[in-house]
Design a protein around this motif. Structure first.
Motif, mmCIF file in Angstrom:
data_model
loop_
_atom_site.group_PDB
_atom_site.id
_atom_site.type_symbol
_atom_site.label_atom_id
_atom_site.label_comp_id
_atom_site.label_asym_id
_atom_site.label_seq_id
_atom_site.Cartn_x
_atom_site.Cartn_y
_atom_site.Cartn_z
ATOM 1 N N GLY A 69 41.716 30.966 34.948
ATOM 2 C CA GLY A 69 40.595 30.421 34.326
ATOM 3 C C GLY A 69 39.386 31.360 34.279
ATOM 4 O O GLY A 69 38.581 31.185 33.479
ATOM 5 N N ASP A 70 39.187 32.142 35.197
ATOM 6 C CA ASP A 70 38.273 33.269 35.378
ATOM 7 C C ASP A 70 38.174 34.192 34.219
ATOM 8 O O ASP A 70 39.354 34.566 33.590
ATOM 9 C CB ASP A 70 38.128 34.098 36.597
ATOM 10 N N LYS A 71 36.927 34.622 33.768
ATOM 11 C CA LYS A 71 36.853 35.814 32.709
ATOM 12 C C LYS A 71 37.403 36.950 33.344
ATOM 13 O O LYS A 71 36.675 37.507 34.370
ATOM 14 C CB LYS A 71 35.729 35.632 32.160
ATOM 15 N N VAL A 72 37.912 38.048 32.659
ATOM 16 C CA VAL A 72 38.189 39.561 33.434
ATOM 17 C C VAL A 72 36.915 40.310 33.140
ATOM 18 O O VAL A 72 36.686 40.200 32.022
ATOM 19 C CB VAL A 72 39.549 39.816 32.570
ATOM 20 N N GLN A 116 39.112 43.403 29.654
ATOM 21 C CA GLN A 116 37.913 42.933 29.725
ATOM 22 C C GLN A 116 37.696 41.801 28.664
ATOM 23 O O GLN A 116 37.805 42.268 27.856
ATOM 24 C CB GLN A 116 36.806 43.986 29.906
ATOM 25 N N GLY A 117 37.215 40.687 28.985
ATOM 26 C CA GLY A 117 37.108 39.467 28.344
ATOM 27 C C GLY A 117 38.128 38.619 28.178
ATOM 28 O O GLY A 117 38.174 37.502 27.630
ATOM 29 N N ASP A 118 39.421 38.992 28.376
ATOM 30 C CA ASP A 118 40.451 38.168 28.533
ATOM 31 C C ASP A 118 40.301 37.041 29.627
ATOM 32 O O ASP A 118 39.240 37.208 30.511
ATOM 33 C CB ASP A 118 42.053 38.848 29.110
ATOM 34 N N VAL A 119 41.051 36.239 29.717
ATOM 35 C CA VAL A 119 40.887 35.068 30.789
ATOM 36 C C VAL A 119 42.161 35.078 31.780
ATOM 37 O O VAL A 119 43.357 35.135 31.245
ATOM 38 C CB VAL A 119 40.968 33.647 30.053
ATOM 39 N N PHE A 120 42.050 34.845 32.849
ATOM 40 C CA PHE A 120 43.018 35.096 33.891
ATOM 41 C C PHE A 120 43.913 33.917 33.763
ATOM 42 O O PHE A 120 43.633 32.837 33.545
ATOM 43 C CB PHE A 120 42.633 35.001 35.340
ATOM 44 N N THR A 162 46.612 30.196 39.852
ATOM 45 C CA THR A 162 46.913 31.107 40.843
ATOM 46 C C THR A 162 45.944 32.233 41.007
ATOM 47 O O THR A 162 44.740 31.886 40.397
ATOM 48 C CB THR A 162 48.218 32.026 40.453
ATOM 49 N N SER A 163 45.945 33.040 41.987
ATOM 50 C CA SER A 163 44.554 34.020 42.303
ATOM 51 C C SER A 163 45.445 35.462 41.771
ATOM 52 O O SER A 163 46.464 35.419 41.840
ATOM 53 C CB SER A 163 44.465 33.982 43.730
ATOM 54 N N TRP A 164 44.602 36.276 41.384
ATOM 55 C CA TRP A 164 44.791 37.625 40.841
ATOM 56 C C TRP A 164 44.096 38.583 41.565
ATOM 57 O O TRP A 164 42.897 38.197 41.807
ATOM 58 C CB TRP A 164 44.733 37.613 39.533
ATOM 59 N N LYS A 165 44.427 40.005 41.839
ATOM 60 C CA LYS A 165 43.979 40.983 42.561
ATOM 61 C C LYS A 165 44.176 42.234 41.655
ATOM 62 O O LYS A 165 45.443 42.292 41.258
ATOM 63 C CB LYS A 165 44.462 41.120 44.005
ATOM 64 N N HIS A 166 43.354 43.246 41.663
ATOM 65 C CA HIS A 166 43.666 44.580 41.017
ATOM 66 C C HIS A 166 45.072 44.938 41.561
ATOM 67 O O HIS A 166 45.316 44.925 42.893
ATOM 68 C CB HIS A 166 42.540 45.458 41.221
ATOM 69 N N ALA A 167 45.627 45.592 40.880
ATOM 70 C CA ALA A 167 47.422 46.104 41.449
ATOM 71 C C ALA A 167 47.146 47.462 41.912
ATOM 72 O O ALA A 167 46.169 48.203 41.368
ATOM 73 C CB ALA A 167 48.202 45.927 40.393
#
Length: 98
Positions: A58-61, A79-83, A93-98
């Motif tokens: 739900g956070d904005k990229v 940039q501008g997408d939504v997680f 879930t949570s996301w981190k840079h790969a």
């Protein structure tokens, strides 16, 4: 809106050695005491985040690039997408840079 205390700008001093990701999604290892550089893609001033920064569904990229969720699912976001939710479980879930 989220507080961006972990958002750093070009020419600010690096306070913690580690990997950082610019707004274009490029990763660089920076040492404490260095200055945050211009974007390696655009060669203009940019913002940087610590690569270990986590984002939630739900956070904005804020930076384009590859992201991995806590289950290891990898996606490309701009940039501008939504997680999104986890592609496998369809749960937040949570996301981190790969």
């Amino acid at each position: 809106m989220l507080t961006t205390k972990d958002l750093h700008k070009t020419n600010e001093s690096v306070e913690e050695t580690g990997k950082y990701v610019c707004a274009a999604g490029e990763t660089r290892t920076l040492e404490k005491g260095q200055q945050f550089p211009d974007c390696p893609v655009t060669n203009t001033a940019t913002t940087w985040r610590h690569a270990d920064h986590q984002h939630k569904t739900g956070d904005k990229v804020t930076e384009s690039g590859s992201y991995t969720d806590k289950d290891g699912q990898r996606i490309e976001l701009k940039q501008g997408d939504v997680f999104p939710s986890c592609p496998r479980s369809h749960q937040p879930t949570s996301w981190k840079h790969a």
